[in-house]
Design a protein around this motif. Structure first.
Motif, PDB file in Angstrom:
ATOM      1  N   UNK A  54       0.832  -1.208   0.000  1.00 31.53           N
ATOM      2  CA  UNK A  54       0.000   0.000   0.000  1.00 31.53           C
ATOM      3  C   UNK A  54       0.867   1.260   0.000  1.00 31.53           C
ATOM      4  N   UNK A  61       5.078   1.272   3.625  1.00 37.05           N
ATOM      5  CA  UNK A  61       5.610   0.973   4.968  1.00 37.05           C
ATOM      6  C   UNK A  61       7.043   0.451   4.875  1.00 37.05           C
ATOM      7  N   UNK A  62       7.308  -0.425   3.900  1.00 37.72           N
ATOM      8  CA  UNK A  62       8.653  -0.996   3.793  1.00 37.72           C
ATOM      9  C   UNK A  62       9.709   0.073   3.491  1.00 37.72           C
ATOM     10  N   UNK A 316       0.104  -8.647  15.541  1.00 36.71           N
ATOM     11  CA  UNK A 316       0.862  -7.410  15.768  1.00 36.71           C
ATOM     12  C   UNK A 316       0.088  -6.409  16.624  1.00 36.71           C
ATOM     13  N   UNK A 320       1.665  -4.723  19.904  1.00 36.58           N
ATOM     14  CA  UNK A 320       1.813  -3.274  20.086  1.00 36.58           C
ATOM     15  C   UNK A 320       1.090  -2.777  21.330  1.00 36.58           C
ATOM     16  N   UNK A 333       6.274   5.490  18.811  1.00 37.96           N
ATOM     17  CA  UNK A 333       5.385   5.906  17.718  1.00 37.96           C
ATOM     18  C   UNK A 333       5.883   7.247  17.189  1.00 37.96           C
ATOM     19  N   UNK A 339       1.857   9.775   6.561  1.00 39.47           N
ATOM     20  CA  UNK A 339       1.318   8.622   7.278  1.00 39.47           C
ATOM     21  C   UNK A 339       0.769   9.082   8.622  1.00 39.47           C
ATOM     22  N   UNK A 341       0.850   8.157  12.636  1.00 40.63           N
ATOM     23  CA  UNK A 341       2.001   7.781  13.463  1.00 40.63           C
ATOM     24  C   UNK A 341       2.358   6.320  13.181  1.00 40.63           C
ATOM     25  N   UNK A 342       3.668   6.051  13.084  1.00 41.25           N
ATOM     26  CA  UNK A 342       4.112   4.698  12.731  1.00 41.25           C
ATOM     27  C   UNK A 342       4.920   4.101  13.872  1.00 41.25           C
ATOM     28  N   UNK A 343       4.754   2.790  14.109  1.00 40.64           N
ATOM     29  CA  UNK A 343       5.515   2.155  15.197  1.00 40.64           C
ATOM     30  C   UNK A 343       6.956   1.873  14.775  1.00 40.64           C
TER      31      UNK A 343
ATOM     32  N   UNK B 214       6.825  -4.997   8.903  1.00 42.77           N
ATOM     33  CA  UNK B 214       5.496  -5.619   8.988  1.00 42.77           C
ATOM     34  C   UNK B 214       4.641  -4.949  10.065  1.00 42.77           C
ATOM     35  N   UNK B 215       5.278  -4.530  11.153  1.00 43.17           N
ATOM     36  CA  UNK B 215       4.535  -3.792  12.191  1.00 43.17           C
ATOM     37  C   UNK B 215       3.999  -2.486  11.610  1.00 43.17           C
ATOM     38  N   UNK B 216       4.845  -1.786  10.867  1.00 44.53           N
ATOM     39  CA  UNK B 216       4.399  -0.534  10.237  1.00 44.53           C
ATOM     40  C   UNK B 216       3.284  -0.804   9.230  1.00 44.53           C
ATOM     41  N   UNK B 217       3.476  -1.841   8.442  1.00 39.64           N
ATOM     42  CA  UNK B 217       2.480  -2.178   7.408  1.00 39.64           C
ATOM     43  C   UNK B 217       1.129  -2.532   8.055  1.00 39.64           C
ATOM     44  N   UNK B 218       1.202  -3.245   9.185  1.00 35.78           N
ATOM     45  CA  UNK B 218      -0.016  -3.632   9.901  1.00 35.78           C
ATOM     46  C   UNK B 218      -0.795  -2.384  10.324  1.00 35.78           C
ATOM     47  N   UNK B 219      -0.079  -1.407  10.851  1.00 37.17           N
ATOM     48  CA  UNK B 219      -0.735  -0.169  11.290  1.00 37.17           C
ATOM     49  C   UNK B 219      -1.255   0.590  10.071  1.00 37.17           C
ATOM     50  N   UNK B 220      -0.423   0.681   9.033  1.00 35.17           N
ATOM     51  CA  UNK B 220      -0.779   1.465   7.850  1.00 35.17           C
ATOM     52  C   UNK B 220      -1.984   0.880   7.114  1.00 35.17           C
ATOM     53  N   UNK B 221      -2.130  -0.450   7.144  1.00 31.65           N
ATOM     54  CA  UNK B 221      -3.251  -1.099   6.436  1.00 31.65           C
ATOM     55  C   UNK B 221      -4.378  -1.478   7.394  1.00 31.65           C
TER      56      UNK B 221
END
Lengths: 403, 403
Positions: A54, A61-62, A316, A320, A333, A339, A341-343, B214-221
């Motif tokens: 996405x 995210x990656x 996840x 978290x 965070x 975006x 906030x990102x972990x 993957x943690x970021x992707x989980x939050x983002x999606x």
């Protein structure tokens, strides 16, 4: 700009980073988080790793995860003006990293031999799928194909033997760690002995090294490795899954007594490690019968205080939100442009992200083109001319361009 | 003895290593392979990590893999003579590593504060399951439980949603890499700035960092990450499995044309990335119908030259025998006492094992007790007295004892 006062491992070092995707960028983001000034060279349209999953603006995210702390210089590596600028960086860089298919960077004029001429003690690292030599060296590949090639999918196979690919780009991420291992030690050698080197890092080698003990075990057991202990697996409860692990011999007996299966605890077929491995289906059957009777939390409340190894199987979101994760500051965070906030999973040995959130910013395409070229001595007019010729990209937002 | 002439990153550095199992030992074996003199402190009966799986003498495959290049000093950490000897090593060590349950090493008298008093710039690293602080810090754990706790089993889940544990101690191995990351950068800071530190490394943090994107992707999606592309998975052929990956958009069309399914290539439901993700079951169904018609090798011969990403799904035997692996020297075969020749997966940035096979020897319990104590100034008679008091263990073979 590098900050020489922060006393991080790589403070004051410049890294010229041509790498794209995940493996190379993961290694160089670790260099950046440890204080290096990592200049990310991107094509005008940006690193292809910005499009994994996405997308949000020019990031996914990656690409956020694996480009934190870098500065982006977006340019056309075939434009003479851009080539001249890159050579100025190459001459002063402690480290150069690239991840093109073997042969490509040499044709572009930035191969190891070319850089070494202007920078004799350079650490030059190539990251590829199959390495720089051998019959497969130019074979195109991606994470999943190396999971297949390296035996990882068979290691991770299902009970019926079906090979199973991990739900993440495990080899790419791990290659970043092995590449960082090679780079950090090469930098120490550069400091101590003034020596550079050419590092040939690959997905293939990283996957095999990560599974190094399994390769030995495969040979030692003639292809029939046994489970390290039994049981060690997840079982359905009334509201989810619980992971059970009977590592020490006394755990087995205690586990089955506590869950109300003294018949299994005392079963003469299950009294030695060898017998538990041999008669594993009996153990699995008993747990499948018994564990669905209560909730995961009820089982844990019963087993944990008695030191029977068990854990809720979390996703996840659970991770978290977990009180221990929160209380220990294991995750911070951080706001990323575009975006929510990102972990950030904080890494041992690095300052937590909350102490220096700006360092965790992942750059937009060409975000620092102007600043970096300015430091190299280019005037604003010269930079404008390069933009007009499409040799470089600078962000379109005036606020950023004014940086 | 450390070799100061070999110009490896950590040549001349002493590491006092109390760690057992896999995570800590993996990190310190990387220090040893990069030139450090790693003194492995073991209890009289040896590191518990020597008993993981099939045993050969005092080793298993895992203990060989994660203890290469070290020297073993086996002693009773509660015996006064042993304590005095360990303190002599602690006073000169650049690095101390321990992996006891939090609190234990302090009670034994070798905690960070105690070592820092006699060695102010020491790098002290604790490796544990859940870290040194927080409500779970003293909770016993093992690799599988952190796979459950960290979300890894859900990431790796089966098509029906069942969480799936990897068939190796993935978190332990990965924690070794993150711990090495922390140690190698701390050593560079020690060189540059004369500073030591206390590193709090844990299985929990390493598992989360490895899955950081993957943690970021989980939050983002919002908990619904999509596959990065479709198809990307393994399919049965007439004689095994093939991994197929259509990373770039044109790969999808080409793949289905080549395998004789132009109907799928042209299917109006499958012409965009979004549609291929949405209608994934159609793609999976077509591949399950078509791929079993030929052998893996036939498919690869058809697809690979056309740059459709595909690979045979191999096991470790296939990997070890692969011509590319052999030709590139990615694996060396080294003799280990008590074992047949064992495969060493060579690591990027390290000399290949064939160039220095002796460094890849994993020590027996107490193999170097005499030599190490001798270097500390103990006489043969003093060492014999310590053996008689069961303060230390030396190998029983006279040939080794004479070393």
């Amino acid at each position: 700009m590098p900050d020489m006062t922060d006393r991080q491992a790589f403070s004051g070092l410049t890294v010229l980073d041509f790498s794209q995707g995940v493996a190379g960028p993961h290694a160089t983001t670790l260099l950046a988080l440890h204080g290096a000034d990592v200049i990310k060279i991107e094509p005008l349209e940006g690193d292809w790793g910005r499009g994994l999953g996405k997308i949000e603006g020019d990031h996914c995210a990656h690409s956020v995860a694996f480009n934190r702390g870098k500065r982006s210089l977006a340019l056309d590596l075939k434009a003479p003006d851009a080539i001249a600028a890159v050579n100025k960086i190459a001459a002063k860089a402690a480290v150069v990293v690239e991840s093109f298919r073997p042969g490509v960077i040499t044709r572009l004029g930035f191969g190891y031999e070319a850089i070494k001429k202007i920078n004799p003690s350079v650490i030059y690292c190539s990251v590829s799928g199959f390495g720089q030599t051998g019959p497969y060296s130019k074979r195109p590949t991606v994470d999943g194909l190396i999971q297949a090639f390296s035996g990882m999918m068979v290691m991770n196979r299902l009970p019926d033997g079906t090979p199973w690919r991990q739900g993440m780009i495990a080899v790419d991420v791990t290659t970043g760690l092995y590449t960082f291992q090679a780079l950090s030690t090469a930098i120490l050698r550069q400091f101590r002995f003034g020596e550079g080197c050419h590092i040939d890092s690959s997905l293939m080698r990283a996957a095999a090294a990560w599974q190094g003990a399994k390769l030995m075990e495969w040979v030692h057991t003639e292809g029939n490795p046994q489970p390290l202990y039994m049981p060690a697996g997840s079982y359905k409860t009334s509201n989810g899954y619980i992971m059970l692990s009977a590592m020490r011999p006394h755990h087995f007996r205690k586990m089955f007594e506590l869950i109300g299966r003294p018949d299994v605890a005392a079963d003469p077929d299950l009294q030695t490690h060898e017998n538990r491995i041999k008669n594993a289906p009996k153990i699995v059957k008993a747990l499948n019968e018994t564990m669905p009777a209560r909730t995961t939390e009820e089982w844990i409340a019963l087993l944990q205080p008695n030191e029977v190894f068990c854990e809720r199987v979390s996703n996840y979101e659970d991770y978290l939100a977990h009180p221990h994760v929160k209380e220990t500051g294991a995750v911070d965070w951080i706001k990323q442009d575009g975006f929510a906030s990102m972990p950030i999973a904080n890494i041992a040995g690095l300052p937590p992200a909350r102490e220096d959130p700006a360092r965790h910013h992942a750059p937009h395409v060409g975000e620092h083109s102007r600043a970096i070229l300015g430091e190299l001595g280019y005037s604003a007019a010269e930079i404008d001319a390069m933009v007009a010729k499409k040799a470089i990209v600078v962000p379109s937002l005036p606020a950023r361009a004014a940086e």
